[in-house]
Design a protein around this motif. Structure first.
Motif, PDB file in Angstrom:
ATOM      1  N   LEU A 598       0.831  -1.200   0.000  1.00  0.00           N
ATOM      2  CA  LEU A 598       0.000   0.000   0.000  1.00  0.00           C
ATOM      3  C   LEU A 598       0.869   1.256   0.000  1.00  0.00           C
ATOM      4  CD1 LEU A 598      -3.000   0.425   0.028  1.00  0.00           C
ATOM      5  CD2 LEU A 598      -2.883   0.771   2.482  1.00  0.00           C
ATOM      6  N   MET A 599       1.957   1.150   0.727  1.00  0.00           N
ATOM      7  CA  MET A 599       2.869   2.290   0.777  1.00  0.00           C
ATOM      8  C   MET A 599       3.377   2.629  -0.627  1.00  0.00           C
ATOM      9  SD  MET A 599       5.956   2.575   3.511  1.00  0.00           S
ATOM     10  CE  MET A 599       5.048   1.952   4.893  1.00  0.00           C
ATOM     11  N   VAL A 600       3.759   1.602  -1.338  1.00  0.00           N
ATOM     12  CA  VAL A 600       4.240   1.821  -2.703  1.00  0.00           C
ATOM     13  C   VAL A 600       3.124   2.407  -3.563  1.00  0.00           C
ATOM     14  CG1 VAL A 600       5.223   0.690  -4.719  1.00  0.00           C
ATOM     15  CG2 VAL A 600       5.890  -0.035  -2.436  1.00  0.00           C
ATOM     16  N   VAL A 601       1.901   1.867  -3.368  1.00  0.00           N
ATOM     17  CA  VAL A 601       0.770   2.357  -4.175  1.00  0.00           C
ATOM     18  C   VAL A 601       0.562   3.852  -3.924  1.00  0.00           C
ATOM     19  CG1 VAL A 601      -1.715   2.232  -4.445  1.00  0.00           C
ATOM     20  CG2 VAL A 601      -0.372   0.136  -4.313  1.00  0.00           C
ATOM     21  N   VAL A 602       0.597   4.248  -2.645  1.00  0.00           N
ATOM     22  CA  VAL A 602       0.356   5.662  -2.314  1.00  0.00           C
ATOM     23  C   VAL A 602       1.440   6.545  -2.923  1.00  0.00           C
ATOM     24  CG1 VAL A 602       0.239   7.308  -0.430  1.00  0.00           C
ATOM     25  CG2 VAL A 602      -0.921   5.120  -0.239  1.00  0.00           C
TER      26      VAL A 602
ATOM     27  N   LEU B  87       1.807  -2.016  19.213  1.00  0.00           N
ATOM     28  CA  LEU B  87       0.638  -1.828  18.376  1.00  0.00           C
ATOM     29  C   LEU B  87       1.015  -1.328  16.975  1.00  0.00           C
ATOM     30  CD1 LEU B  87      -2.162  -2.483  19.157  1.00  0.00           C
ATOM     31  CD2 LEU B  87      -2.590  -0.096  19.682  1.00  0.00           C
ATOM     32  N   ASP B  88       2.149  -0.646  16.874  1.00  0.00           N
ATOM     33  CA  ASP B  88       2.586  -0.144  15.570  1.00  0.00           C
ATOM     34  C   ASP B  88       3.675  -1.047  15.007  1.00  0.00           C
ATOM     35  OD1 ASP B  88       0.886   1.842  15.990  1.00  0.00           O
ATOM     36  OD2 ASP B  88       2.364   3.453  16.158  1.00  0.00           O
ATOM     37  N   ALA B  89       3.674  -1.160  13.678  1.00  0.00           N
ATOM     38  CA  ALA B  89       4.749  -1.897  13.025  1.00  0.00           C
ATOM     39  C   ALA B  89       6.017  -1.063  13.071  1.00  0.00           C
ATOM     40  CB  ALA B  89       4.374  -2.201  11.579  1.00  0.00           C
ATOM     41  N   ARG B  90       7.171  -1.748  12.809  1.00  0.00           N
ATOM     42  CA  ARG B  90       8.437  -1.016  12.874  1.00  0.00           C
ATOM     43  C   ARG B  90       8.735  -0.339  11.541  1.00  0.00           C
ATOM     44  NH1 ARG B  90      12.032  -5.675  15.114  1.00  0.00           N
ATOM     45  NH2 ARG B  90      10.274  -6.786  14.233  1.00  0.00           N
ATOM     46  N   ARG B  91       7.776   0.369  11.052  1.00  0.00           N
ATOM     47  CA  ARG B  91       8.057   1.122   9.837  1.00  0.00           C
ATOM     48  C   ARG B  91       7.416   2.499   9.970  1.00  0.00           C
ATOM     49  NH1 ARG B  91       5.122  -3.213   8.272  1.00  0.00           N
ATOM     50  NH2 ARG B  91       2.901  -2.863   8.504  1.00  0.00           N
ATOM     51  N   ALA B  92       7.501   3.034  11.177  1.00  0.00           N
ATOM     52  CA  ALA B  92       6.882   4.334  11.426  1.00  0.00           C
ATOM     53  C   ALA B  92       7.507   5.414  10.558  1.00  0.00           C
ATOM     54  CB  ALA B  92       7.024   4.690  12.898  1.00  0.00           C
ATOM     55  N   LEU B  93       8.831   5.357  10.402  1.00  0.00           N
ATOM     56  CA  LEU B  93       9.497   6.432   9.656  1.00  0.00           C
ATOM     57  C   LEU B  93       9.078   6.477   8.191  1.00  0.00           C
ATOM     58  CD1 LEU B  93      13.091   6.825  11.088  1.00  0.00           C
ATOM     59  CD2 LEU B  93      11.244   8.509  10.945  1.00  0.00           C
ATOM     60  N   PRO B  94       9.147   5.345   7.473  1.00  0.00           N
ATOM     61  CA  PRO B  94       8.642   5.400   6.091  1.00  0.00           C
ATOM     62  C   PRO B  94       7.189   5.812   6.024  1.00  0.00           C
ATOM     63  CG  PRO B  94       9.553   3.235   6.622  1.00  0.00           C
ATOM     64  CD  PRO B  94       9.796   4.082   7.789  1.00  0.00           C
ATOM     65  N   ALA B  95       6.383   5.336   6.997  1.00  0.00           N
ATOM     66  CA  ALA B  95       4.965   5.684   6.978  1.00  0.00           C
ATOM     67  C   ALA B  95       4.794   7.187   7.154  1.00  0.00           C
ATOM     68  CB  ALA B  95       4.232   4.923   8.084  1.00  0.00           C
TER      69      ALA B  95
ATOM     70  N   VAL C  18      -3.861   8.030   6.169  1.00  0.00           N
ATOM     71  CA  VAL C  18      -2.876   7.214   5.442  1.00  0.00           C
ATOM     72  C   VAL C  18      -1.846   6.671   6.413  1.00  0.00           C
ATOM     73  CG1 VAL C  18      -0.952   7.364   3.828  1.00  0.00           C
ATOM     74  CG2 VAL C  18      -3.167   8.305   3.209  1.00  0.00           C
ATOM     75  N   TYR C  19      -1.366   7.535   7.287  1.00  0.00           N
ATOM     76  CA  TYR C  19      -0.371   7.081   8.253  1.00  0.00           C
ATOM     77  C   TYR C  19      -0.922   5.932   9.095  1.00  0.00           C
ATOM     78  CZ  TYR C  19       2.577   7.047  12.384  1.00  0.00           C
ATOM     79  OH  TYR C  19       3.360   6.646  13.414  1.00  0.00           O
ATOM     80  N   GLY C  20      -2.171   6.096   9.535  1.00  0.00           N
ATOM     81  CA  GLY C  20      -2.764   5.049  10.366  1.00  0.00           C
ATOM     82  C   GLY C  20      -2.877   3.738   9.605  1.00  0.00           C
ATOM     83  N   VAL C  21      -3.309   3.822   8.382  1.00  0.00           N
ATOM     84  CA  VAL C  21      -3.446   2.581   7.590  1.00  0.00           C
ATOM     85  C   VAL C  21      -2.080   1.922   7.416  1.00  0.00           C
ATOM     86  CG1 VAL C  21      -3.943   1.725   5.289  1.00  0.00           C
ATOM     87  CG2 VAL C  21      -5.540   3.252   6.416  1.00  0.00           C
ATOM     88  N   LEU C  22      -1.055   2.741   7.204  1.00  0.00           N
ATOM     89  CA  LEU C  22       0.254   2.163   6.904  1.00  0.00           C
ATOM     90  C   LEU C  22       0.926   1.588   8.142  1.00  0.00           C
ATOM     91  CD1 LEU C  22       1.817   4.651   4.342  1.00  0.00           C
ATOM     92  CD2 LEU C  22       0.658   2.490   3.939  1.00  0.00           C
ATOM     93  N   VAL C  23       0.669   2.177   9.309  1.00  0.00           N
ATOM     94  CA  VAL C  23       1.530   1.847  10.430  1.00  0.00           C
ATOM     95  C   VAL C  23       0.880   0.906  11.442  1.00  0.00           C
ATOM     96  CG1 VAL C  23       1.016   3.584  12.185  1.00  0.00           C
ATOM     97  CG2 VAL C  23       3.407   2.970  11.691  1.00  0.00           C
ATOM     98  N   ARG C  24      -0.433   0.832  11.477  1.00  0.00           N
ATOM     99  CA  ARG C  24      -1.078   0.031  12.517  1.00  0.00           C
ATOM    100  C   ARG C  24      -0.966  -1.450  12.211  1.00  0.00           C
ATOM    101  NH1 ARG C  24      -1.468   2.564  17.244  1.00  0.00           N
ATOM    102  NH2 ARG C  24      -3.224   4.007  17.403  1.00  0.00           N
ATOM    103  N   ARG C  25      -0.804  -2.282  13.251  1.00  0.00           N
ATOM    104  CA  ARG C  25      -0.698  -3.717  13.038  1.00  0.00           C
ATOM    105  C   ARG C  25      -2.024  -4.413  13.245  1.00  0.00           C
ATOM    106  NH1 ARG C  25       3.989  -6.029  16.526  1.00  0.00           N
ATOM    107  NH2 ARG C  25       3.446  -7.915  15.359  1.00  0.00           N
ATOM    108  N   ASN C  26      -2.894  -3.809  14.053  1.00  0.00           N
ATOM    109  CA  ASN C  26      -4.199  -4.428  14.296  1.00  0.00           C
ATOM    110  C   ASN C  26      -5.158  -4.049  13.172  1.00  0.00           C
ATOM    111  OD1 ASN C  26      -6.994  -4.650  15.369  1.00  0.00           O
ATOM    112  ND2 ASN C  26      -5.885  -5.453  17.151  1.00  0.00           N
TER     113      ASN C  26
END
Lengths: 616, 171, 110
Positions: A598-602, B87-95, C18-26
């Motif tokens: 999704l990141m790539v898509v955005v 709760l967050d994945a370890r890709r906060a920076l790219p996100a 967008v940030y929430g969709v990308l970063v959340r695991r749940n």
């Protein structure tokens, strides 16, 4: 009549096709087709040939011609006395070989293809003999090369048969290039590919002595290869692993005879090209002596005969080189008869003994009476014993060289002398090796004499299908001399100078003296080999080919292979490796993480938006 | 600065701040609750922008239905109630980078495109239930009906998916 | 009120979504990010509706439609999340890697 000529050409080809088609359908069927077509071909050949012997007008007909630019290529036939006698010779020998093969090849699983190839061989030779167009002649010429390849390698499970076949094919094919280029040169020069037209134009004159040397020399190269003359002579003895009837066919009536026939057919061209005649004389002088020496010292029966063929063909070329056309052609006919007889008889001996080595034979006179009688006539003719055909034709050839040496103008005098000396010495050597082979095979003590009773292999006379052809061939061998006495009946009226009584007397004395010496040596050796067989430095020529041709070609092939593998393939391999590596990189993106995708898509959507905004 | 502008700025701050908390809080239930605050603030902005009916629908459906649904989902999937460190994945920076890129592209576009354009709200037709209803059932009736079919399809799909077992046996 | 204020707020909300969709695991929290993005779009529609003084109220009507579609989406999305929970025992997006290409290809290196 002309349709009969077409039939003579077509019958062997049809028979070959039928033989292959019927295949293993039934022994009676395949044998019936082979022998029946042989008989039909012989009958038709007789119908065509007999009216054209002697002084009859030649028959020429064009069935079809190409209409493309340049001189037309014509399906044209031409029957003159030369074609007629060779047609008779080829079909007679082919028919007898087919009959003989009934017994000789009995039980061979590859009989159908064998019979088909013999028919095809005959058809190809017929095509060569009656062709009036150089391209049609080339078709038959090349077909014979291909057929000989297949027939020599009939026992393809033997490595020497395969090697011999490949060698024969490569050497004759290389020489055939000469014929191809000669055809092109003649077509350019005369604006026609018809042999009769070209030869008539040459005979009319208007061409200088040095005008036609190129096509003549090219043709010489072709016939030297086809007729196994020095330095392309090594393929013929190496072709011996083929079935013995095939050797009879190749050596007597078809393959090697085609070379002599071609020279005889294009003789006006050679007469106008002294360079080619000198070359031919030199080749003949060297070949006849060389081959006779090899025949003298080999202990293999078939190889003795093979070398003798090379030597006798050199006689014919010698005669043609000094202008004795009729002597050369008659020797070709005589040789065709007695060499076919010799090979078929040798086949009977080999069939009975199971080996081609003369040391394994001996004392066969009582066990193989029919073979002994006929083969004695054959050896006698080869050696030039007085009433037999070989005496007359060889006498005519030697007489022609003598005349040329004294007052010939066609070749250089020293070459004519060399040819004459070579011919006389070869005649003596021929007596020696013929007598040696005859003594070793039929007289003396049997090979198994020192074995205990019961261990001696049972030796039985050949079946009638093999014996009858021997007698049929012995007849012309014994009586063929009449043709030399009355050549007008066959070759038409003209000036002939074939009989040389005083020379014949000298030669007969020489033959008798040689025979006495050989018999003495044989007696002293206790009824075995009169002298020690030795391996002459025959491989030297092959070594020259090996160093000069084979190795460079192999090196070139290796280089080409290396280039293919290391250069051409490198691109293909590189493309594969590149795709592979790219795939590995791209696979990293396919990690299954939806949010990563999704990141790539955005990012991509943003990039597109930016591009759209900038462009718009 | 008018009252409307002040109210908008306040509500905007509340909406943005609570939205940030929705995506950053460590407690899942809190995220749902902060979402309520965000949606409520946006509903207030709708009111400011003369979209009365949309605002109430926002409150009813989003706050009333969607957030409740989300809370049910959290309960059904046995979500822990306490704070979760991972709760967050370890890709906060790219996100963050990607979100910043989105904001940059969109923000640049709207600011550059509508810089200096005034939004005149005086005398605007207020989207009351009456006006909105009239518009929907006069001009927009066909999309409305299509939407009802879509809702039906979603209903069926949700039932099929959540029925689970049966033909999907063995799971 | 300048038009770009609500528009910028909308962009901000969208980016946060967008940030929430990308970063959340749940998965449920991911769906909340999606809701934020949809709301940002609604804000945009309503702002332009007010700006254009649309007689047909196209902006507001579409905002309503988007709300309906969002409701349907959240219903389906949660059904999928529950299904995933039932089959996998958890709804961690990071552990759902069935789409990954991790099989070595059958063709070996030459």
């Amino acid at each position: 009549m002309i349709w009969v000529v077409l039939l003579v050409v077509l019958v062997p080809f049809t028979s070959a096709g039928l033989s292959l088609l019927v295949g293993h359908g039934g022994e009676v069927a395949e044998r019936g087709i082979a022998v029946g077509a042989g008989a039909l071909g012989l009958a038709l050949a007789g119908v065509v040939a007999f009216p054209h012997l002697g002084d009859a007008t030649p028959l020429a007909h064009v069935f079809a011609a190409t209409t493309a630019a340049g001189p037309p290529i014509e399906l044209a036939f031409y029957v003159d006395p030369l074609s007629a006698v060779l047609l008779l010779l080829a079909h007679t020998v082919a028919f007898l070989v087919q009959v003989y093969s009934l017994g000789y090849m009995h039980g061979d699983p590859r009989y159908p293809s064998y019979a088909a190839l013999v028919s095809l061989f005959t058809g190809a030779m017929t095509l060569v003999v009656v062709a009036d167009d150089l391209w049609v002649l080339l078709v038959g010429w090349e077909l014979m090369g291909a057929c000989s390849y297949f027939l020599i390698s009939h026992h393809w499970e033997l490595p020497e048969a395969r090697a011999g076949a490949v060698k024969a094919f490569l050497m004759t094919r290389t020489a055939d290039l000469g014929l191809l280029f000669a055809i092109l040169v003649l077509g350019l020069r005369f604006d026609s590919y018809r042999i009769s037209t070209v030869m008539a134009a040459i005979a009319d004159g208007g061409f200088g002595r040095d005008d036609l040397w190129l096509p003549a020399v090219l043709l010489t190269a072709a016939v030297v290869g086809k007729s196994a003359q020095f330095p392309l002579h090594t393929w013929l003895p190496d072709a011996m692993p083929g079935p013995t009837p095939i050797s009879a066919l190749i050596h007597a009536a078809t393959m090697v005879a085609a070379g002599v026939f071609l020279v005889a057919r294009t003789y006006p061209l050679f007469l106008s090209a002294p360079a080619a005649l000198n070359l031919l004389a030199l080749v003949a002088a060297v070949t006849m002596l060389l081959a006779a020496f090899y025949a003298l010292f080999t202990s293999d029966l078939k190889r003795v005969l093979a070398w003798s063929t090379v030597s006798q063909l050199a006689y014919m070329f010698g005669a043609l080189a000094v202008g004795a056309w009729s002597a050369g052609v008659l020797h070709l006919l005589a040789h065709g008869a007695f060499k076919a007889l010799l090979f078929l008889a040798a086949g009977a001996v080999v069939h009975a003994v199971g080996s081609t080595s003369m040391t394994a034979m001996g004392g066969l006179r009582d066990k193989l009476p029919d073979t002994f009688l006929t083969m004695s006539i054959g050896f006698g003719a080869l050696a030039g014993v007085v009433p037999l055909v070989g005496f007359f034709t060889k006498d005519a050839v030697i007489g022609a060289t003598w005349d040329a040496a004294l007052h010939g103008r066609l070749v250089w005098p020293w070459l004519a002398w060399l040819l004459f000396a070579s011919a006389v010495v070869t005649a003596v050597l021929t007596v020696a090796y013929s007598l040696r082979a005859w003594l070793m095979v039929f007289l003396g003590s049997p090979a198994g004499a020192d074995l205990a009773e019961g261990e001696v292999p049972e030796i039985a006379e050949a079946p009638p299908s093999m014996k009858v052809p021997l007698y049929l061939l012995a007849l012309p061998t014994a009586l063929g001399g009449l043709v030399v006495v009355y050549p007008e009946a066959v070759l038409g009226s003209g000036e002939y100078h074939l009989l040389h009584p005083e020379l014949g007397l000298v030669m007969t004395v020489l033959v008798a003296l040689t025979a006495a010496v050989v018999v003495r040596a044989w007696r002293r050796s206790g009824g075995r080999d009169p002298w020690r067989p030795r391996v002459l430095p025959q491989p030297q020529v092959d070594r020259v080919y090996d160093i000069g041709l084979v190795r460079p070609v192999m090196r070139l092939a290796r280089l080409a292979r290396a280039g293919d593998r290391d250069v051409i393939d490198a691109y293909a391999d590189g493309a594969a490796a590149g795709a592979w590596g790219l795939g590995r990189v791209l696979r990293l993106a396919q990690n299954g993480n939806v949010q990563g995708y999704l990141m790539v898509v955005v990012v991509g959507a943003c990039a597109l938006a930016v591009v759209a905004g900038v462009v718009a | 600065m008018t009252v409307v502008e002040v109210l908008f700025l306040l509500l905007g701050l509340v909406a943005a701040g609570s939205a940030l908390l929705v995506v950053t809080t460590r407690t899942m239930v809190h995220a749902a609750l902060w979402l309520v605050v965000t949606l409520g603030a946006v509903a207030g902005i709708f009111l400011l922008l003369a979209a009365e009916f949309v605002a109430w629908v926002q409150i009813l459906i989003y706050v009333g239905a969607v957030v409740v649904l989300l809370l049910f989902a959290l309960m059904l999937t046995k979500a822990p109630t306490g704070p979760q460190p991972d709760l967050d994945a370890r890709r906060a920076l790219p996100a963050v980078a990607v979100a910043g890129l989105v904001l940059a592209v969109l923000g640049t576009t709207v600011v550059a495109g509508f810089h200096g354009v005034e939004l005149d709200l005086d005398g605007a037709v207020v989207g009351s239930a009456q006006t909105t209803g009239a518009t929907i059932f006069q001009q927009w009736v066909l999309p409305f009906e299509v939407l009802s079919v879509l809702l039906l399809a979603a209903l069926v799909g949700a039932i099929v998916l959540s029925r689970g077992t049966g033909r999907r046996g063995g799971e | 009120m300048p038009l770009w204020w609500p528009l910028l707020l909308s962009s901000l909300l969208f980016a946060i979504g967008v940030y929430g969709v990308l970063v959340r695991r749940n998965a449920v929290l991911v769906l909340m990010g999606v809701e934020l993005m949809l709301n940002a779009v609604n804000l945009n529609l309503v702002a332009f509706d007010a700006y254009f003084r649309d007689v047909l109220h196209g902006g507001q009507t579409f905002a309503l439609f988007v709300i309906v579609i969002a409701a349907a989406e959240i219903g389906l999305g949660l059904a999928i999340v529950l299904l995933v929970f039932r089959t996998h025992g958890q709804i961690d997006v990071d552990t759902m890697r069935e789409l990954a290409d991790r099989e070595e290809p059958a063709v070996a290196e030459r």
